[in-house]
Write an enzyme that holds these catalytic residues in place. Structure first.
Site, PDB file in Angstrom:
ATOM      1  CD  GLU A 170     -21.294  53.694   7.856  1.00 22.59           C
ATOM      2  OE1 GLU A 170     -20.869  52.930   6.968  1.00 22.59           O
ATOM      3  OE2 GLU A 170     -22.472  54.090   7.891  1.00 22.59           O
ATOM      4  CD  GLU A 378     -23.561  58.075   6.199  1.00 18.39           C
ATOM      5  OE1 GLU A 378     -24.047  57.012   5.764  1.00 18.39           O
ATOM      6  OE2 GLU A 378     -22.344  58.328   6.167  1.00 18.39           O
TER       7      GLU A 378
HETATM    8  C1  BGP Z   1     -22.908  54.203   4.727  1.00 17.31           C
HETATM    9  C2  BGP Z   1     -21.728  55.000   4.252  1.00 17.31           C
HETATM   10  C3  BGP Z   1     -22.027  55.939   3.141  1.00 17.31           C
HETATM   11  C4  BGP Z   1     -23.050  55.453   2.149  1.00 17.31           C
HETATM   12  C5  BGP Z   1     -24.232  54.779   2.822  1.00 17.31           C
HETATM   13  C6  BGP Z   1     -25.171  54.093   1.879  1.00 17.31           C
HETATM   14  O1  BGP Z   1     -22.477  52.973   5.176  1.00 17.31           O
HETATM   15  O2  BGP Z   1     -21.181  55.753   5.292  1.00 17.31           O
HETATM   16  O3  BGP Z   1     -20.812  56.293   2.563  1.00 17.31           O
HETATM   17  O4  BGP Z   1     -22.509  54.772   1.106  1.00 17.31           O
HETATM   18  O5  BGP Z   1     -23.821  53.843   3.763  1.00 17.31           O
HETATM   19  O6  BGP Z   1     -24.697  52.826   1.574  1.00 17.31           O
HETATM   20  P1  BGP Z   1     -24.741  52.202   0.151  1.00 17.31           P
HETATM   21  O7  BGP Z   1     -24.135  53.211  -0.751  1.00 17.31           O
HETATM   22  O8  BGP Z   1     -23.967  50.938   0.246  1.00 17.31           O
HETATM   23  O9  BGP Z   1     -26.177  51.950  -0.158  1.00 17.31           O
END
Ligand code: BGP
Length: 478
Positions: A170, A378
């Site tokens: 990201e 993800e």
């Molecule tokens: C993505 C990231 C992850 C994770 C996920 C969930 O952007 O790659 O590392 O954190 O989001 O986001 P959040 O923890 O802000 O809910």
């Protein structure tokens, strides 16, 4: 498009889960690890929810045998995790720390032994603090050589066992939050610096891919992009144009560079007009064209819905990091687009739209624009979970979310998209960068909260058994 029958998932399809070093490992200064920018940033008051940090996180550094045993019990065919750069090179570019390599050797061996394919992310936001201090991290071109040295170390050491590599997680998020909203380290608000840092990250990404190929490593490599496909709020052409702008500025601006080696023309023009264009050397264009990935990794959580935004309209977002539903504010780029509420979609408690069809749309857009296979690196639902008195976690809301999203992947495959695998976020509960420990994503509940690391005991949630069945049936139970 309705299919009378959906295609079955390809035989080689990977059913995985993902994590990131800082969010699970803990052991922040153990066995010679150097500090990363996150180790310091979390100590600045007010930066993270309830002052949470990853000092201990969910202690995966010590508890990985138990975590991998649980992965094996669930039946995962892949586990995506990131390497903490400053475990390998505590100063970013100096001496190698053998103990750091040893940790990932142990983890990878454990996975391979259990038949779980490791998917290794080189960089999930934790640049060594020493490089930030030496030359401003991503703001200097020196980062490209240092990133390549680090990447090569991992390729040489692990590519006998690792066949899937993610260069960068990201880039759009760590760059925008690092240099525009200041919500991530280095906490800067300066768009000129942001676009220059972003260009260096593009170069580092391409250079790592070129290095991977020049070493003759087997396997596939690509970046993971946080893609929120953009819709228009309605058929008013001004709003449709705003949605196209959002897609160009928030998606093509990164993915075109990865997959075509070029910045999209309308965004580049806007950068020039606003005196924000980065310095690009002639050799950069050559490198970017050489570093085309084998696949596009997609981190998908939600879609974005857009409307016209005047030049004096709304700007930088106020994120909901408290889990109090309805506290997110409208945001956008003045004169370009603004994100608005989609009346057709439900939202999570953190105000993220829930939209499985958006995943299908996103996968199709990427496949047709770039002609690359995709890997969902993800996808998941961050929610409050409750551990009942009899130690159950009945996360039906997560099962609903994941089931419809995995089905959307199958629909995209049926539409003709080549999808290599699907990684949920996340396997165990873990630290959410800005949202503490209360926004949970895992199949495995971890007994800890914002105030204390508590027992760190692992409990299987209801969704654990749901995914076990999905994998066992290779998607037939979706
Ligand atoms: C993505 C990231 C992850 C994770 C996920 C969930 O952007 O790659 O590392 O954190 O989001 O986001 P959040 O923890 O802000 O809910």
């Amino acid at each position: 498009m309705e299919h009378k029958q959906l295609k079955v998932f390809p035989k080689s399809f990977l059913w995985g889960s993902a994590s990131a070093a800082y969010q699970v490992e803990g052991a922040w200064d153990t066995d010679g690890k150097g500090p990363s920018v996150w180790d310091n940033f979390v100590r600045i008051p007010g930066k993270t929810f309830a002052g949470t940090n990853g000092d201990i996180a969910v202690d995966h550094y010590h508890q990985y045998p138990q975590d991998v045993a649980l992965m094996s019990e669930l039946g995962l065919s892949a586990y995506r995790f990131s390497v903490a750069w400053s475990r390998i090179y505590p100063l970013g570019n100096g001496e190698i720390n053998q103990a750091g390599l040893d940790f990932y050797d142990r983890l990878i061996n454990e996975l391979v032994e259990k038949g779980i394919e490791p998917i290794v992310t080189l960089y999930h936001w934790d640049i060594p603090q020493a490089l930030q201090d030496q030359y401003g991290g991503w703001e200097s071109r020196q980062i490209v050589d240092d990133f390549v040295r680090y990447a090569k170390t991992l390729f040489v050491h692990f590519s006998d066992r690792v066949k899937y590599w993610v260069t960068m997680n990201e880039q759009n998020v760590f760059i925008s939050h690092g240099y525009k909203t200041a919500m991530h380290p280095p906490g800067v608000r300066d768009e000129k610096r942001m676009y220059q840092a972003n260009h260096h990250a593009n170069l580092a990404n391409a250079a790592a891919i070129v290095a991977f190929r020049s070493l003759g490593c087997p396997g596939k490599i690509g970046p993971s992009f946080a893609y929120g496909p953009n819709y228009s709020i309605d058929a008013n052409p001004e709003n449709v144009l705003a949605a196209e702008n959002a897609e160009a500025f928030d998606a093509h601006f990164w993915m075109d560079v990865y997959a075509r080696g070029e910045y999209p023309p309308q965004v580049w023009q806007w950068l020039v007009d606003n005196h924000l264009a980065p310095d690009v050397y002639p050799e950069d264009a050559i490198l970017l064209k050489q570093g085309i990935p084998d696949f596009m990794g997609v981190n998908y959580y939600r879609t974005m819905t857009n409307a016209y935004n005047p030049l004096d309209g709304v700007g930088i977002e106020q994120m909901n990091t408290t889990g109090k539903k309805g506290t997110a504010q409208e945001s956008g780029l003045p004169g370009v687009y603004k994100h608005v509420r989609n009346p057709h979609l439900q939202r999570t408690n953190w105000d993220w739209d829930i939209d499985a069809t958006g995943l299908r749309i996103g996968l199709r857009r990427i496949a047709s624009r770039y002609q690359l296979p995709v890997m969902v690196t993800e996808n998941g639902l961050g929610e409050y979970d409750t551990l009942t008195d009899d130690l159950q976690i009945n996360d039906d809301y997560r099962i609903d979310y994941l089931n419809e999203h995995a089905l959307a992947v199958q629909q995209a495959i049926s539409d003709g998209v080549e999808v290599l695998g699907y990684c949920t976020w996340s396997f165990t509960d873990l630290l959410s960068w800005l949202n503490g420990y209360q926004k949970r994503y895992g199949f495995v509940y971890v007994d800890r909260d914002e105030n204390s690391a508590k027992s760190l005991t692992r409990y299987k949630k209801k969704s654990f058994y749901w995914y076990q069945e999905v994998i066992r049936s290779h998607g037939a139970t979706l």
